[in-house]
Write an enzyme that holds these catalytic residues in place. Structure first.
Site, mmCIF file in Angstrom:
data_model
loop_
_atom_site.group_PDB
_atom_site.id
_atom_site.type_symbol
_atom_site.label_atom_id
_atom_site.label_comp_id
_atom_site.label_asym_id
_atom_site.label_seq_id
_atom_site.Cartn_x
_atom_site.Cartn_y
_atom_site.Cartn_z
ATOM 1 N N PHE A 283 -39.575 -43.764 63.517
ATOM 2 C CA PHE A 283 -38.252 -43.230 63.249
ATOM 3 C C PHE A 283 -38.216 -41.702 63.390
ATOM 4 O O PHE A 283 -38.675 -41.177 64.390
ATOM 5 C CB PHE A 283 -37.750 -43.734 61.895
ATOM 6 N N SER A 284 -37.716 -40.970 62.397
ATOM 7 C CA SER A 284 -37.490 -39.536 62.591
ATOM 8 C C SER A 284 -38.751 -38.694 62.669
ATOM 9 O O SER A 284 -38.691 -37.520 63.029
ATOM 10 C CB SER A 284 -36.576 -38.989 61.492
ATOM 11 N N THR A 285 -39.894 -39.282 62.369
ATOM 12 C CA THR A 285 -41.148 -38.578 62.628
ATOM 13 C C THR A 285 -41.213 -38.196 64.106
ATOM 14 O O THR A 285 -41.848 -37.208 64.490
ATOM 15 C CB THR A 285 -42.338 -39.470 62.233
#
Length: 399
Positions: free
Chosen positions: A63-65
């Site tokens: 995801f936003s990693t």
């Protein structure tokens, strides 16, 4: 339950991973570099609902990693003089100047100040995210929702196409191509993708269906009834709740499987990066060691200094936190405090990675279980970061 290598000084990291594997379904992996030594490389659990064991080279949607990886790609372009942070985006992407966006700079994009966070306004179904050209055309034609440069509003999904299209315009390479040729191959990484090749799909773990809460339920007596003051507080947050929905929830996202083959083969640089923990950790170790690792220089020390500086303070207009935005990264929050000068990016569902240049410390956590139960209260990466930081500080005290 746990496999791999763990330096004795970092035993608490192993203990933390073991607890996560007991408390949550699925599997996970964590990798840590201290200096240029890989002190932790461990994994455990399962990679799907069928109980397939997590392997040394298993990857997970993070995801936003992903945003930290995409940001690093853009910084490489800047380091080579292909792009300037304070130049308008439209200089590199002429179509972007539509609807009065000609003054939005690259810096505005990297610090979530471009005012283009509302993906729900852009597309009518989540599947549109699989179509790169459709997404960049929509963003180029979009109108801002707030005046650029007037505080941050987290671009939860749109960030990836904004950064990715800039990389493509100035380098001539798509994000998957750029990551392979400019980061993964030079650093000899075993799994760093935004757009997974067909031949690597079997290594991708699936988001498991049996999810548990990422934070324990409060015990004891029930709280007091909601009174007028609490109701006013909730009502006062409605604009932020609306912005959050606009930023994170395109129509149909609840049925969109980010770990399906169709989704992981696409390039969604704000949300669908697929990594091994060791690849993420080695990339961040490069940032923590002045931009160079094993004779490979990704970034100059000057650029590392620039990207680690806080650009925006104050509560974000989408995420109700002071994210301390850098250029494409945020603070490295841990349960042992926020280390000064450290930066990284954490993702929905508990993954994350950070670099701490002062300590030459880098860590990464990937996982596939318990994802989606708590949007802002999943503390797995802060907990892991706390164990990493505590171990490193104790180790340095012994040297």
């Amino acid at each position: 339950m746990i496999h791999g290598h763990l330096h004795p000084d970092f035993w608490r990291v192993g203990q933390t991973l073991e607890k996560m594997l007991k408390d949550f379904p699925g599997g996970a992996a964590v990798c840590v570099y201290h200096g240029k030594e890989k002190v932790v490389d461990i994994w455990g659990g399962v990679m799907d609902d069928k109980g397939t064991p997590w392997h040394a080279d298993t990857m997970a949607v993070s995801f936003s990693t992903t945003k930290g990886v995409a940001s690093t790609a853009l910084h490489i372009c800047a380091d080579r003089g292909l792009i300037d942070y304070d130049t308008p985006v439209s200089r590199y992407w002429p179509e972007f100047s539509q609807k009065g966006k000609q003054d939005i700079t690259v810096r505005h994009v990297l610090t979530h100040q471009a005012g283009l966070f509302g993906i729900r306004r852009l597309i009518d179904r989540a599947e549109n995210m699989l179509d790169w050209e459709h997404m960049v055309e929509k963003l180029a034609a979009a109108e801002t929702q707030m005046k650029p440069g007037r505080g941050s509003a987290y671009h939860a999904l749109t960030y990836g196409w904004l950064v990715g299209e800039l990389v493509r315009r100035v380098s001539g390479k798509t994000m998957p191509e750029f990551l392979k040729s400019e980061i993964a191959d030079p650093l000899k990484l075993d799994g760093l993708y935004i757009g997974v090749p067909e031949e690597e799909l079997l290594r991708v773990s699936r988001l498991v269906s049996a999810m548990k809460s990422a934070t324990p339920k409060p015990k004891g007596k029930r709280g007091k009834k909601k009174g007028p003051d609490l109701r006013r507080q909730i009502l006062g947050r409605i604009p932020q709740v609306v912005r959050m929905a606009q930023a994170l929830a395109p129509r149909g996202v609840g049925k969109f499987d980010f770990s399906s083959p169709e989704a992981v083969k696409a390039s969604i640089p704000g949300a669908n990066g697929v990594f091994t923990a060791r690849s993420l950790a080695k990339l961040y170790a490069t940032l923590a060691n002045g931009g160079e690792f094993d004779g490979v220089r990704l970034l100059s020390e000057d650029t590392i200094s620039k990207i680690s500086q806080i650009q925006v303070r104050g509560t974000d207009k989408v995420v109700p936190l002071d994210m301390q935005w850098r250029l494409g990264y945020h603070m490295a929050g841990t349960t042992k405090g926020i280390p000064r000068g450290a930066f990284g990016h954490y993702g929905f569902g508990g993954s994350g990675a950070f670099a701490h240049p002062k300590r030459k410390l880098a860590a990464a956590l990937i996982l596939n279980g318990g994802v989606g139960t708590n949007l802002l209260a999943d503390l797995r990466m802060p907990q892991m970061g706390g164990a990493v930081l505590e171990s490193a500080l104790k180790r340095e005290g012994q040297q």
